[in-house]
Write a protein that holds these residues in place. Sequence first.
Motif, PDB file in Angstrom:
ATOM      1  N   GLY A 258      20.940 -49.182   2.180  1.00 39.73           N
ATOM      2  CA  GLY A 258      20.216 -47.936   1.972  1.00 39.73           C
ATOM      3  C   GLY A 258      19.716 -47.747   0.546  1.00 39.73           C
ATOM      4  N   PRO A 259      20.582 -47.900  -0.473  1.00 37.79           N
ATOM      5  CA  PRO A 259      20.106 -47.717  -1.843  1.00 37.79           C
ATOM      6  C   PRO A 259      18.987 -48.689  -2.239  1.00 37.79           C
ATOM      7  CG  PRO A 259      22.493 -47.593  -1.797  1.00 37.79           C
ATOM      8  CD  PRO A 259      22.046 -48.014  -0.423  1.00 37.79           C
ATOM      9  N   LEU A 260      19.047 -49.927  -1.736  1.00 33.04           N
ATOM     10  CA  LEU A 260      17.987 -50.895  -2.028  1.00 33.04           C
ATOM     11  C   LEU A 260      16.665 -50.461  -1.405  1.00 33.04           C
ATOM     12  CD1 LEU A 260      17.042 -53.629  -3.179  1.00 33.04           C
ATOM     13  CD2 LEU A 260      17.731 -54.654  -1.011  1.00 33.04           C
ATOM     14  N   VAL A 261      16.705 -50.043  -0.151  1.00 31.96           N
ATOM     15  CA  VAL A 261      15.492 -49.608   0.549  1.00 31.96           C
ATOM     16  C   VAL A 261      14.930 -48.343  -0.098  1.00 31.96           C
ATOM     17  CG1 VAL A 261      14.581 -48.741   2.750  1.00 31.96           C
ATOM     18  CG2 VAL A 261      16.139 -50.704   2.719  1.00 31.96           C
ATOM     19  N   LEU A 262      15.784 -47.362  -0.394  1.00 35.51           N
ATOM     20  CA  LEU A 262      15.338 -46.116  -1.018  1.00 35.51           C
ATOM     21  C   LEU A 262      14.740 -46.376  -2.395  1.00 35.51           C
ATOM     22  CD1 LEU A 262      15.119 -43.035  -0.972  1.00 35.51           C
ATOM     23  CD2 LEU A 262      17.436 -42.957  -1.939  1.00 35.51           C
ATOM     24  N   GLY A 263      15.427 -47.170  -3.211  1.00 31.41           N
ATOM     25  CA  GLY A 263      14.918 -47.487  -4.544  1.00 31.41           C
ATOM     26  C   GLY A 263      13.591 -48.223  -4.490  1.00 31.41           C
ATOM     27  N   SER A 264      13.471 -49.150  -3.563  1.00 35.69           N
ATOM     28  CA  SER A 264      12.219 -49.891  -3.398  1.00 35.69           C
ATOM     29  C   SER A 264      11.085 -48.973  -2.972  1.00 35.69           C
ATOM     30  CB  SER A 264      12.388 -51.004  -2.362  1.00 35.69           C
ATOM     31  OG  SER A 264      13.387 -51.903  -2.766  1.00 35.69           O
ATOM     32  N   ALA A 265      11.385 -48.053  -2.063  1.00 38.21           N
ATOM     33  CA  ALA A 265      10.367 -47.110  -1.593  1.00 38.21           C
ATOM     34  C   ALA A 265       9.911 -46.187  -2.717  1.00 38.21           C
ATOM     35  CB  ALA A 265      10.909 -46.294  -0.419  1.00 38.21           C
ATOM     36  N   ILE A 266      10.852 -45.701  -3.507  1.00 39.76           N
ATOM     37  CA  ILE A 266      10.494 -44.825  -4.628  1.00 39.76           C
ATOM     38  C   ILE A 266       9.666 -45.595  -5.658  1.00 39.76           C
ATOM     39  CG2 ILE A 266      11.423 -43.532  -6.606  1.00 39.76           C
ATOM     40  CD1 ILE A 266      13.795 -42.768  -4.753  1.00 39.76           C
ATOM     41  N   PHE A 267      10.108 -46.805  -5.987  1.00 44.24           N
ATOM     42  CA  PHE A 267       9.378 -47.639  -6.949  1.00 44.24           C
ATOM     43  C   PHE A 267       7.961 -47.923  -6.453  1.00 44.24           C
ATOM     44  CE2 PHE A 267       7.920 -51.689  -8.624  1.00 44.24           C
ATOM     45  CZ  PHE A 267       8.202 -51.573  -9.980  1.00 44.24           C
ATOM     46  N   GLY A 268       7.842 -48.353  -5.204  1.00 40.77           N
ATOM     47  CA  GLY A 268       6.534 -48.684  -4.637  1.00 40.77           C
ATOM     48  C   GLY A 268       5.616 -47.481  -4.548  1.00 40.77           C
ATOM     49  N   THR A 269       6.167 -46.331  -4.176  1.00 39.33           N
ATOM     50  CA  THR A 269       5.359 -45.111  -4.101  1.00 39.33           C
ATOM     51  C   THR A 269       4.845 -44.729  -5.487  1.00 39.33           C
ATOM     52  OG1 THR A 269       6.637 -44.346  -2.201  1.00 39.33           O
ATOM     53  CG2 THR A 269       5.367 -42.688  -3.406  1.00 39.33           C
ATOM     54  N   GLY A 270       5.728 -44.756  -6.463  1.00 39.26           N
ATOM     55  CA  GLY A 270       5.308 -44.432  -7.831  1.00 39.26           C
ATOM     56  C   GLY A 270       4.262 -45.401  -8.340  1.00 39.26           C
ATOM     57  N   TRP A 271       4.438 -46.682  -8.050  1.00 41.37           N
ATOM     58  CA  TRP A 271       3.493 -47.699  -8.497  1.00 41.37           C
ATOM     59  C   TRP A 271       2.127 -47.474  -7.853  1.00 41.37           C
ATOM     60  CZ3 TRP A 271       3.300 -53.484  -6.894  1.00 41.37           C
ATOM     61  CH2 TRP A 271       2.561 -54.204  -7.828  1.00 41.37           C
ATOM     62  N   ALA A 272       2.122 -47.179  -6.551  1.00 39.57           N
ATOM     63  CA  ALA A 272       0.862 -46.974  -5.843  1.00 39.57           C
ATOM     64  C   ALA A 272       0.158 -45.691  -6.277  1.00 39.57           C
ATOM     65  CB  ALA A 272       1.113 -46.945  -4.338  1.00 39.57           C
ATOM     66  N   LEU A 273       0.925 -44.647  -6.586  1.00 35.09           N
ATOM     67  CA  LEU A 273       0.317 -43.372  -6.966  1.00 35.09           C
ATOM     68  C   LEU A 273      -0.295 -43.399  -8.363  1.00 35.09           C
ATOM     69  CD1 LEU A 273       2.903 -40.804  -5.567  1.00 35.09           C
ATOM     70  CD2 LEU A 273       0.589 -41.238  -4.735  1.00 35.09           C
ATOM     71  N   VAL A 274       0.392 -44.036  -9.311  1.00 31.31           N
ATOM     72  CA  VAL A 274      -0.088 -43.976 -10.701  1.00 31.31           C
ATOM     73  C   VAL A 274      -0.551 -45.318 -11.243  1.00 31.31           C
ATOM     74  CG1 VAL A 274       1.273 -41.942 -11.269  1.00 31.31           C
ATOM     75  CG2 VAL A 274       2.236 -44.188 -11.687  1.00 31.31           C
ATOM     76  N   GLY A 275      -0.238 -46.412 -10.569  1.00 26.93           N
ATOM     77  CA  GLY A 275      -0.711 -47.719 -11.017  1.00 26.93           C
ATOM     78  C   GLY A 275       0.095 -48.334 -12.137  1.00 26.93           C
ATOM     79  N   PHE A 276       1.315 -47.865 -12.341  1.00 27.19           N
ATOM     80  CA  PHE A 276       2.158 -48.422 -13.400  1.00 27.19           C
ATOM     81  C   PHE A 276       3.527 -48.792 -12.864  1.00 27.19           C
ATOM     82  CE2 PHE A 276      -0.366 -46.032 -16.701  1.00 27.19           C
ATOM     83  CZ  PHE A 276      -0.778 -47.150 -17.380  1.00 27.19           C
ATOM     84  N   CYS A 277       4.085 -49.871 -13.403  1.00 27.49           N
ATOM     85  CA  CYS A 277       5.497 -50.169 -13.251  1.00 27.49           C
ATOM     86  C   CYS A 277       6.026 -50.337 -14.679  1.00 27.49           C
ATOM     87  CB  CYS A 277       5.731 -51.376 -12.346  1.00 27.49           C
ATOM     88  SG  CYS A 277       4.999 -52.908 -12.889  1.00 27.49           S
ATOM     89  N   PRO A 278       7.329 -50.530 -14.881  1.00 31.47           N
ATOM     90  CA  PRO A 278       7.891 -50.451 -16.228  1.00 31.47           C
ATOM     91  C   PRO A 278       7.246 -51.330 -17.302  1.00 31.47           C
ATOM     92  CG  PRO A 278       9.652 -50.378 -14.627  1.00 31.47           C
ATOM     93  CD  PRO A 278       8.386 -50.644 -13.861  1.00 31.47           C
ATOM     94  N   GLY A 279       7.044 -52.605 -17.040  1.00 29.28           N
ATOM     95  CA  GLY A 279       6.477 -53.481 -18.084  1.00 29.28           C
ATOM     96  C   GLY A 279       5.106 -53.045 -18.564  1.00 29.28           C
ATOM     97  N   PRO A 280       4.144 -52.882 -17.655  1.00 25.62           N
ATOM     98  CA  PRO A 280       2.828 -52.423 -18.080  1.00 25.62           C
ATOM     99  C   PRO A 280       2.838 -51.032 -18.717  1.00 25.62           C
ATOM    100  CG  PRO A 280       2.662 -53.468 -15.952  1.00 25.62           C
ATOM    101  CD  PRO A 280       4.131 -53.363 -16.267  1.00 25.62           C
ATOM    102  N   THR A 281       3.768 -50.173 -18.303  1.00 22.14           N
ATOM    103  CA  THR A 281       3.846 -48.846 -18.911  1.00 22.14           C
ATOM    104  C   THR A 281       4.169 -48.963 -20.394  1.00 22.14           C
ATOM    105  OG1 THR A 281       4.572 -47.843 -16.848  1.00 22.14           O
ATOM    106  CG2 THR A 281       5.051 -46.624 -18.860  1.00 22.14           C
ATOM    107  N   ILE A 282       5.124 -49.806 -20.723  1.00 22.82           N
ATOM    108  CA  ILE A 282       5.492 -49.979 -22.129  1.00 22.82           C
ATOM    109  C   ILE A 282       4.327 -50.573 -22.912  1.00 22.82           C
ATOM    110  CG2 ILE A 282       7.056 -51.201 -23.696  1.00 22.82           C
ATOM    111  CD1 ILE A 282       9.201 -50.854 -21.422  1.00 22.82           C
ATOM    112  N   SER A 283       3.628 -51.550 -22.332  1.00 18.67           N
ATOM    113  CA  SER A 283       2.463 -52.126 -22.999  1.00 18.67           C
ATOM    114  C   SER A 283       1.352 -51.093 -23.170  1.00 18.67           C
ATOM    115  CB  SER A 283       1.910 -53.308 -22.198  1.00 18.67           C
ATOM    116  OG  SER A 283       2.848 -54.347 -22.158  1.00 18.67           O
TER     117      SER A 283
END
Length: 146
Positions: free
Chosen positions: A92-117
């Motif tokens: 459950g935590p893996l699926v939930l975390g992946s869903a949150i990460f993917g949703t955030g990435w799709a909505l704003v176009g950033f994940c951690p590495g590119p955000t820092i850059s």
Amino acid sequence: MGGTVMMKNVIVPLTSGIIFGIGLVIAGMTNPSKVIGFLNIFGNWDPSLLFVIGGAIIISMPAFLLLSKKMSAPLFNKEEGFSQQVKKNIDGPLVLGSAIFGTGWALVGFCPGPTISALTQVDGNIIIFFITMSIGMLIKKNTKFD
């Protein structure tokens, strides 16, 4: 700080991070519209980031396979050795975390590495996203999900 400690804790990570950041900028990964265009497979899809993914795999896979056979540990981390993913079950935590990460990435176009850059662009939206991303990381770090 001794020479080896300075090399291990400052110079190697800093150099690696700079090279990685430059690669993200060159590839367009710090441009949210490019990332969103890549993720929008049912609309005006931009497949150009496949070349970034393919290039990374073509270069890194043979290097990792070769190094893992020839070396027992990284040059500057002999104590811990190579880190490998040991968790094999999907829970459950893996699926939930992946869903949150993917949703955030799709909505704003950033994940951690590119955000820092992208912080170098001094854009208010990027700074707000970085702050909220950091808060999320702190919540995860201080919350037990297992």
